[in-house]
Design a protein around this motif. Structure first.
Motif, PDB file in Angstrom:
ATOM      1  N   ASP A 418      59.456  -9.191  -4.598  1.00 47.70           N
ATOM      2  CA  ASP A 418      60.836  -9.257  -5.066  1.00 47.70           C
ATOM      3  C   ASP A 418      61.323 -10.701  -4.937  1.00 47.70           C
ATOM      4  O   ASP A 418      60.854 -11.441  -4.059  1.00 47.70           O
ATOM      5  CB  ASP A 418      61.731  -8.326  -4.233  1.00 47.70           C
ATOM      6  CG  ASP A 418      61.768  -6.920  -4.817  1.00 47.70           C
ATOM      7  OD1 ASP A 418      60.756  -6.503  -5.401  1.00 47.70           O
ATOM      8  OD2 ASP A 418      62.799  -6.243  -4.689  1.00 47.70           O
ATOM      9  N   PRO A 419      62.255 -11.138  -5.787  1.00 47.14           N
ATOM     10  CA  PRO A 419      62.661 -12.553  -5.767  1.00 47.14           C
ATOM     11  C   PRO A 419      63.369 -12.958  -4.483  1.00 47.14           C
ATOM     12  O   PRO A 419      63.983 -12.123  -3.804  1.00 47.14           O
ATOM     13  CB  PRO A 419      63.617 -12.652  -6.968  1.00 47.14           C
ATOM     14  CG  PRO A 419      64.125 -11.269  -7.160  1.00 47.14           C
ATOM     15  CD  PRO A 419      62.995 -10.365  -6.784  1.00 47.14           C
ATOM     16  N   GLU A 512      57.983 -14.089 -18.120  1.00 47.57           N
ATOM     17  CA  GLU A 512      58.146 -15.550 -18.076  1.00 47.57           C
ATOM     18  C   GLU A 512      59.390 -15.987 -17.316  1.00 47.57           C
ATOM     19  O   GLU A 512      59.561 -17.172 -17.021  1.00 47.57           O
ATOM     20  CB  GLU A 512      58.203 -16.109 -19.503  1.00 47.57           C
ATOM     21  CG  GLU A 512      56.923 -15.946 -20.309  1.00 47.57           C
ATOM     22  CD  GLU A 512      56.735 -14.548 -20.869  1.00 47.57           C
ATOM     23  OE1 GLU A 512      55.625 -14.234 -21.321  1.00 47.57           O
ATOM     24  OE2 GLU A 512      57.706 -13.756 -20.844  1.00 47.57           O
ATOM     25  N   VAL A 513      60.290 -15.054 -17.014  1.00 49.55           N
ATOM     26  CA  VAL A 513      61.545 -15.407 -16.336  1.00 49.55           C
ATOM     27  C   VAL A 513      61.293 -15.591 -14.842  1.00 49.55           C
ATOM     28  O   VAL A 513      60.855 -14.673 -14.150  1.00 49.55           O
ATOM     29  CB  VAL A 513      62.616 -14.318 -16.557  1.00 49.55           C
ATOM     30  CG1 VAL A 513      63.831 -14.564 -15.665  1.00 49.55           C
ATOM     31  CG2 VAL A 513      63.036 -14.292 -18.025  1.00 49.55           C
ATOM     32  N   SER A 514      61.586 -16.792 -14.339  1.00 51.99           N
ATOM     33  CA  SER A 514      61.389 -17.080 -12.913  1.00 51.99           C
ATOM     34  C   SER A 514      62.713 -17.268 -12.173  1.00 51.99           C
ATOM     35  O   SER A 514      62.717 -17.358 -10.944  1.00 51.99           O
ATOM     36  CB  SER A 514      60.533 -18.345 -12.740  1.00 51.99           C
ATOM     37  OG  SER A 514      61.212 -19.484 -13.253  1.00 51.99           O
ATOM     38  N   HIS A 543      57.576 -12.650 -11.902  1.00 52.06           N
ATOM     39  CA  HIS A 543      57.061 -14.025 -11.857  1.00 52.06           C
ATOM     40  C   HIS A 543      56.729 -14.400 -10.407  1.00 52.06           C
ATOM     41  O   HIS A 543      57.486 -14.061  -9.494  1.00 52.06           O
ATOM     42  CB  HIS A 543      58.104 -14.998 -12.419  1.00 52.06           C
ATOM     43  CG  HIS A 543      57.537 -16.326 -12.806  1.00 52.06           C
ATOM     44  ND1 HIS A 543      57.227 -17.297 -11.881  1.00 52.06           N
ATOM     45  CD2 HIS A 543      57.195 -16.846 -14.022  1.00 52.06           C
ATOM     46  CE1 HIS A 543      56.745 -18.362 -12.504  1.00 52.06           C
ATOM     47  NE2 HIS A 543      56.711 -18.110 -13.803  1.00 52.06           N
ATOM     48  N   PRO A 544      55.606 -15.115 -10.156  1.00 55.68           N
ATOM     49  CA  PRO A 544      55.230 -15.469  -8.773  1.00 55.68           C
ATOM     50  C   PRO A 544      56.280 -16.314  -8.050  1.00 55.68           C
ATOM     51  O   PRO A 544      56.416 -16.225  -6.823  1.00 55.68           O
ATOM     52  CB  PRO A 544      53.937 -16.267  -8.960  1.00 55.68           C
ATOM     53  CG  PRO A 544      53.397 -15.828 -10.279  1.00 55.68           C
ATOM     54  CD  PRO A 544      54.588 -15.523 -11.133  1.00 55.68           C
ATOM     55  N   GLN A 545      57.037 -17.129  -8.795  1.00 56.51           N
ATOM     56  CA  GLN A 545      58.084 -17.963  -8.179  1.00 56.51           C
ATOM     57  C   GLN A 545      59.479 -17.392  -8.442  1.00 56.51           C
ATOM     58  O   GLN A 545      60.472 -18.129  -8.477  1.00 56.51           O
ATOM     59  CB  GLN A 545      58.019 -19.398  -8.716  1.00 56.51           C
ATOM     60  CG  GLN A 545      56.901 -20.249  -8.117  1.00 56.51           C
ATOM     61  CD  GLN A 545      55.532 -19.898  -8.667  1.00 56.51           C
ATOM     62  OE1 GLN A 545      55.350 -19.807  -9.879  1.00 56.51           O
ATOM     63  NE2 GLN A 545      54.570 -19.697  -7.779  1.00 56.51           N
ATOM     64  N   GLY A 546      59.557 -16.092  -8.613  1.00 58.28           N
ATOM     65  CA  GLY A 546      60.834 -15.473  -8.940  1.00 58.28           C
ATOM     66  C   GLY A 546      61.894 -15.695  -7.874  1.00 58.28           C
ATOM     67  O   GLY A 546      61.643 -15.519  -6.676  1.00 58.28           O
TER      68      GLY A 546
END
Length: 660
Positions: A418-419, A512-514, A543-546
């Motif tokens: 989760d971001p 694609e949304v980070s 995204h991994p850097q969310g």
């Protein structure tokens, strides 16, 4: 047990999916009525449900709160079950204005609607498949709770012919006419038949099957069938053919005569009531309107407002629930309610609004009281009709949580977390948001900016354009079929940032949304409550850097609860990854083409601006055409837009035409 559903996927269940699939499937097999799948965004809830369907072998209804998400689910399930009938059942109107009456201004608004033939064909494919197969999946909007016609009559009226049978050709053509098929010897449209000598060709109501029946005298010599083919080289020989009605509201002739007599009895009784109340004008109005409909029903078996007589045509008692899609599913089916925290309240609210409008029509002599029974199901009726149910949501409401066991699916197969959440002050929130989004552009990542109002979203997008950022805005003024195009443009990199209000929440698949920036996050309310915040934050979880940024000067209860729940889920995900040695990786997901294909975009103008342009062209000295000719041109353009599935454009032109 025969395997009715064949699941095809290059992936195997991973993360929390195996546990969730096992628990849900066991719950269904043990007879548990209600279960809730609490699955975080990007955890593969649709794949989990597909596995449950395959394991439990049940005909399944998947309910979604809007057509766009329903289309997305339909496409996914068709990919998972290529050998099974997967159907899409939504409202078939390009645009729809129900009839209504405003007593204060004595204004009657005539019903205005245009049926989308393609969607109507999909609806017929759904009902025919449900009545003839046991391995169906239907993805539907809340259109599923509206009246549809008696499934028993629909099935009983289906006309069957067999090779070798003696059939009088004229009687067979009469049977097709009774089923509301129309003769068309030129164009083989859905629900039509053509006659060429001893050969009769029938196109099914769903437009997918053309059946050729060859007679030798009064004997059926040969039946051939082809699906989506242009030549008879692909035709297959059949021993029998079954033709379902071309309309869902179809009644046998004998029953129709009885129904018309019952309508007449109610009409006489209601006219007496109105006259007793001193409403002679209303009584006369009701008499003329109803008599016209009765004449149409008697002559053709159909009328434009036939749904208003559905109670009589299906011989239901007053107040008895209407037949709906749910009645076509049989006694043993699985119901999956997607984004249940929104879909359930939507279903709950349908009945009262519909009844309030119709009561005014009844009281003023536009409709009989029986028209009130042409309605959506009440929520209590809906609960009784649905089968075993799985509620699906990342943020289930108290209603779902209290109904039965809750199965959590917090771990994503990709290992993504989760971001993270940051809080920045609102003083320079636009400037700070722009700086944050600019950092992403060179990394080929995308951002969402969540504003409070539509006007605010447009202004912010315009300001960001001036700063050289590729940006678009998305809110409810954008036509329905244009929204997926904008989302695809964001994914493709045509835009780097999307500014929205509340459409950028449930169900959007944007790997694609980070970054998600939520402006004025401390303005607590519908758009900034716990559920909305969690759903909006979830857009960055693929995204991994969310990460999410709350622009706020205080931490509200909603923000606190949302952050605590996100932290709980993130900790669980990190522990799982550490235990299993999983390194989070980006989700690579191909972009599907739009369900209805690419459509031309319609740039919306205000009604006043359109009128000024049009009237300028009819002034003296520049009168290229009369106002009458102008109306005809607009009407032609409206119908063309509807045919091209440009719903919003058709609606705008319809409103313009009315104003003219």
């Amino acid at each position: 047990m025969n395997k009715l559903f064949a699941l095809h996927s290059p992936f195997k269940p991973a993360g929390d999916q195996p546990k969730a699939i096992k628990q849900l499937a066991e719950g269904i097999r043990s007879g548990i009525k209600n279960q809730t799948l609490l699955g975080v965004t990007g955890s593969g809830k649709t794949f989990t449900i597909a596995n449950v369907i395959a394991q439990t072998n049940k005909t399944t209804l998947v309910l979604s709160h809007n057509k766009t998400l329903a289309a997305q689910l339909y496409e996914e399930l068709k990919e998972f079950f290529p050998q099974n009938p997967v159907h899409y059942f939504v409202s078939y109107y390009d645009y729809y204005q129900p009839e209504a009456y405003i007593p204060s201004t004595d204004t009657f608004i005539e019903k205005s609607a245009s049926i989308n033939d393609f969607i109507d064909q999909l609806r017929h494919a759904t009902t025919a498949s449900l009545l003839s197969a046991k391995n169906c999946i239907v993805v539907a909007s809340v259109s599923a709770i509206y009246g549809l016609g008696n499934p028993a009559e629909y099935k009983n009226m289906a006309h069957e012919v067999t090779v070798g049978n003696t059939v009088i050709r004229k009687e067979f053509l009469g049977a097709l006419a009774d089923l509301q098929y129309t003769r068309n010897d030129i164009e083989g449209a859905a629900g039509t038949f053509s006659v060429k000598g001893d050969v009769i060709e029938v196109m099914s109501p769903d437009g997918q099957t053309r059946t050729r029946i060859e007679f030798h005298g009064n004997t059926i010599e040969r039946i051939t069938e082809r699906k989506n083919a242009t030549s008879y080289s692909a035709a297959t020989r059949q021993q029998r053919a079954l033709f379902f009605p071309n309309k869902h509201f179809v009644t046998p002739n004998a029953a129709l005569k009885v129904a018309i007599k019952n309508i007449e009895k109610e009409l006489e009784s209601r006219i007496a009531e109105l006259k007793k109340e001193g409403k002679a004008f209303e009584a006369e109005r009701l008499h003329k309107r109803t008599r016209f409909d009765m004449a149409m029903l008697s002559e053709t078996g159909y009328s434009a407002g036939i749904e208003n007589y559905s109670r009589h045509l299906s011989f239901r008692a007053a107040g008895e629930p209407p037949f709906t899609l749910l009645d076509y599913l049989g006694d043993d089916f699985l119901t999956c309610i997607d984004e249940s925290h929104i879909t359930i309240p939507q279903i709950r609210g349908m009945y009262n609004g519909d009844r309030a409008r119709k009561l005014v029509l009844v009281e003023n002599g536009f409709r009989l009281k029986s028209a009130l029974d042409n309605r959506p199901l009440t929520f209590e009726e809906f609960e009784k009709k649905i089968g075993q149910t799985i509620y699906i949501s990342a943020t289930p409401a108290q209603y779902e949580l209290a109904r039965g066991p809750v199965i959590e699916q917090l771990v994503r197969p990709t290992g993504l977390l989760d971001p993270t959440v940051e809080i920045l002050p609102t003083k320079h929130q636009i400037r700070d948001a722009i700086e944050e989004t600019q950092k992403l552009i060179h990394k080929n990542e995308r951002a969402l900016l969540i504003a409070l109002t539509k006007r605010n979203a447009e202004d912010i997008a315009d300001y960001m354009k001036q700063k050289g950022i590729r940006v678009a805005w998305l809110h409810s003024d954008i036509e329905t079929l244009e929204r997926p195009e904008i989302l695809r443009d964001l994914r493709k990199g045509t835009y780097d940032v999307l500014v929205g209000v509340n459409l950028l929440r449930e169900g959007l698949d944007l790997p694609e949304v980070s970054l998600v920036c939520i402006l004025d996050a401390d303005k607590e309310g519908f758009l900034r409550n716990k559920t909305t915040l969690i759903q909006t934050m979830g857009r960055a979880s693929r995204h991994p850097q969310g990460r999410t940024i709350f622009f706020a000067d205080t931490i509200t209860d909603a923000m606190k609860e949302a952050m605590e729940e996100t932290a709980r889920r993130r900790a669980h995900q990190q522990d799982y990854n550490k235990k299993h040695g999983i390194i989070p990786k980006a989700l690579k997901k191909a972009m599907r083409p739009a369900l209805f294909g690419e459509r031309k975009r319609f740039k919306k103008k205000t009604l006043d601006a359109q009128l000024q342009e049009l009237f300028a062209k009819t002034k003296k000295g520049n009168q290229k055409r009369s106002l009458v000719a102008l109306k005809k041109e607009i009407e032609a353009e409206m119908l063309e837009a509807a045919a091209n599935l440009e719903f919003e454009k058709a609606k705008e032109l319809r409103d313009l035409l009315r104003t003219l």
